[in-house]
Design a protein around this motif. Structure first.
Motif, PDB file in Angstrom:
ATOM      1  N   GLN A 195      36.287  23.293 -15.425  1.00  0.00           N
ATOM      2  CA  GLN A 195      35.076  22.328 -15.382  1.00  0.00           C
ATOM      3  C   GLN A 195      35.399  20.824 -16.217  1.00  0.00           C
ATOM      4  N   GLN A 196      36.056  21.219 -17.718  1.00  0.00           N
ATOM      5  CA  GLN A 196      36.404  20.354 -18.468  1.00  0.00           C
ATOM      6  C   GLN A 196      37.492  19.478 -18.136  1.00  0.00           C
TER       7      GLN A 196
ATOM      8  N   VAL B  25      42.242  11.163 -31.112  1.00  0.00           N
ATOM      9  CA  VAL B  25      41.250  10.885 -31.704  1.00  0.00           C
ATOM     10  C   VAL B  25      39.646  10.684 -30.953  1.00  0.00           C
ATOM     11  N   LEU B  26      39.730  10.283 -29.880  1.00  0.00           N
ATOM     12  CA  LEU B  26      38.815   9.945 -28.857  1.00  0.00           C
ATOM     13  C   LEU B  26      38.206  10.969 -28.139  1.00  0.00           C
ATOM     14  N   SER B  27      39.153  11.822 -27.752  1.00  0.00           N
ATOM     15  CA  SER B  27      38.861  13.114 -26.633  1.00  0.00           C
ATOM     16  C   SER B  27      37.473  13.798 -26.821  1.00  0.00           C
ATOM     17  N   LEU B  40      42.164  18.776 -25.456  1.00  0.00           N
ATOM     18  CA  LEU B  40      42.513  18.970 -24.094  1.00  0.00           C
ATOM     19  C   LEU B  40      43.064  17.659 -23.926  1.00  0.00           C
ATOM     20  N   ALA B  41      44.271  17.632 -22.878  1.00  0.00           N
ATOM     21  CA  ALA B  41      45.048  16.367 -22.622  1.00  0.00           C
ATOM     22  C   ALA B  41      45.665  15.630 -23.745  1.00  0.00           C
ATOM     23  N   HIS B 160      47.578  25.734 -24.193  1.00  0.00           N
ATOM     24  CA  HIS B 160      47.419  24.554 -24.090  1.00  0.00           C
ATOM     25  C   HIS B 160      48.368  23.453 -23.533  1.00  0.00           C
ATOM     26  N   SER B 161      49.709  23.824 -23.733  1.00  0.00           N
ATOM     27  CA  SER B 161      50.681  22.910 -23.106  1.00  0.00           C
ATOM     28  C   SER B 161      50.819  23.050 -21.673  1.00  0.00           C
ATOM     29  N   MET B 162      50.560  24.417 -21.282  1.00  0.00           N
ATOM     30  CA  MET B 162      50.409  24.518 -20.007  1.00  0.00           C
ATOM     31  C   MET B 162      49.288  23.807 -19.027  1.00  0.00           C
TER      32      MET B 162
END
Lengths: 264, 189
Positions: A195-196, B25-27, B40-41, B160-162
């Motif tokens: 969902q995130q 910083v902002l995620s 994430l991202a 995380h990478s995937m």
């Protein structure tokens, strides 16, 4: 979000502002290395006084430096709390299973906090007192030996300069997009990982699309003004190494000697 | 035309670097598996750079490293960012040779896994240096090398990478039209 001062220069005429950007960049890099020499109250106190003196010499409000720390505060506190709760040694004040609060843990927590804050203060000082373009010139100058290995040093420096210039702009843009998506019902940070992942895509797509459009417009504007790459390009701003810059480097050498002398 | 290519590569890389500096910083989306945490991202700009070309991927990885350094981030974060250069360039180079690797689910998964492993090797190497140098938080030592560095950082980084790779792919599908026009101009002008 406006509190994040990454890449934001504050014009001024202080002694620190007038230093050569190469001296400031070298000094900041040097500081980040020598801070690891500190391991007791005396060494951290020395570094703290040194940093506060440098901050004072910038003639910039202290709140700007505090604002530099704010975005990182949760990361810093998270690290400090882990340090406090999982360090053994010294007098034990509290213990519950593997979790404990000891005098050594508290001391380490304070030291880690100081280390983070001092590094952020120094690098904030660098970016607050040095124009991004001057900083780029300094990076370009220091990387110049790599041109012999055919590394495109000028392009790297220009890229960094544009990136630092774009950080505040993109930050404002991100805030607008996040608010717009929240108004549409997107709940960032809620739900399971899938969902995130779904929630972040509507934030990233407009951000990337507008950024790519900006990049395109910037490239066109650069070429319209005659940009043809770094080769043979002359500079409007020339860097001048002065006595004050040598004094700064010597001060850092003395500081390093003092840290080696005072550390355990 | 060569100048156009160079200018566009510079400006595209620059905005990707700026986004790469902003996301950590902002995620609002952080997954915490104590003592490690994963934003994430955070690798999406590097993957997008990698999809454009190996040079842009490499430039974004090195640019974010320099940006983290100038921004005063801890040395370990700067060095971990530096290791991204390896998978960014390798992935970009592989996709330049065989772009079809990210065109179906099975090959995409294998490609993402390969990139994740290269990514994890770099991160584990840096964290190990700090671990054995005694510079990590006590929580890392409390759980031991195998659990924290090998499993949390190593396996955690692969996952995380995937995840970031698949987010980037979804994003890339949407951006493709916009970016492809630019990339075609960059590569073939």
């Amino acid at each position: 979000m406006d509190k994040l001062i990454f890449g934001r220069y504050i014009p001024g005429t202080s002694w620190i502002h007038r230093l050569d950007p190469r001296a400031k960049l070298l000094a900041t890099m040097f500081f980040i290395i020598i801070i690891f020499l500190a391991n007791n109250w005396q060494t951290y106190l020395l570094l703290l006084l040194f940093t506060l003196l440098a901050v004072k010499l910038t003639d910039i409000k202290f709140s700007f430096f505090i604002n530099g720390v704010k975005p990182m505060i949760w990361l810093i506190l998270f690290t400090v709390v882990l340090q406090v709760l999982f360090t053994s040694g010294g007098e034990t004040y509290f213990q519950w299973g593997p979790i404990m609060v000891t005098s050594q843990g508290l001391l380490n927590g304070v030291f880690i906090f100081c280390r983070f804050v001092l590094i952020i203060f120094m690098s904030t000082l660098l970016t607050l007192t040095t124009m991004p373009l001057s900083l780029t010139d300094a990076i370009e100058y220091l990387l110049r030996p790599l041109t012999k290995l055919k590394v495109p040093v000028y392009e790297i420096a220009l890229m960094l300069s544009i990136a630092l210039r774009f950080v505040p702009t993109l930050m404002d843009e991100t805030e607008k997009i996040m608010n717009a998506q929240r108004a549409r019902g997107v709940d960032f940070g809620e739900g399971n990982i899938f969902q995130q992942m779904k929630a972040i895509v509507p934030l990233l797509i407009p951000l990337f699309v507008s950024s790519f459009n900006r990049a395109e417009e910037l490239a066109t504007a650069m070429e319209a003004r005659g940009y043809q790459g770094g080769e043979g390009r002359t500079k409007y701003r020339q860097l001048h190494w002065q006595t004050s810059d040598t004094i700064v480097m010597l001060t850092f050498a003395v500081l390093t000697g003092a840290l080696i002398f005072l550390r355990n | 035309m060569k100048v156009r290519r160079s200018t566009q590569q510079v400006t595209l890389s620059a905005v990707l670097i700026a986004i790469g500096l902003l996301i950590p910083v902002l995620s609002p989306l952080k997954i915490i598996l104590e003592p490690a945490s994963f934003t994430l991202a955070s690798h999406v700009p590097i993957f997008i750079g990698m999809f454009i070309s190996p040079t842009v991927g490499l430039a974004v990885a090195l640019g974010t490293t320099a940006g983290f350094f100038i921004g005063g981030f801890p040395l370990i974060i700067v060095l971990r960012a530096f290791t991204h250069a390896a998978f960014a360039f390798l992935g970009g180079w592989m996709l330049e040779k065989k772009p079809q690797w990210i065109e179906n689910k099975k090959t995409s998964f294998l490609f993402a896994l390969l990139i994740g492993v290269v990514h994890a090797i770099g991160e584990v190497a840096v964290v190990s240096l700090f671990y054995f140098g005694g510079e990590m938080t006590s929580a890392y030592y409390a759980k031991g090398f195998l659990t924290t560095v090998f499993i949390l950082v190593g396996v955690g980084t692969i996952i995380h990478s995937m995840v970031d790779f698949f987010i980037s792919q979804v994003l890339w599908e949407s951006l493709k039209k916009n970016v492809k026009e630019k990339r075609d101009r960059i590569l073939f002008d």
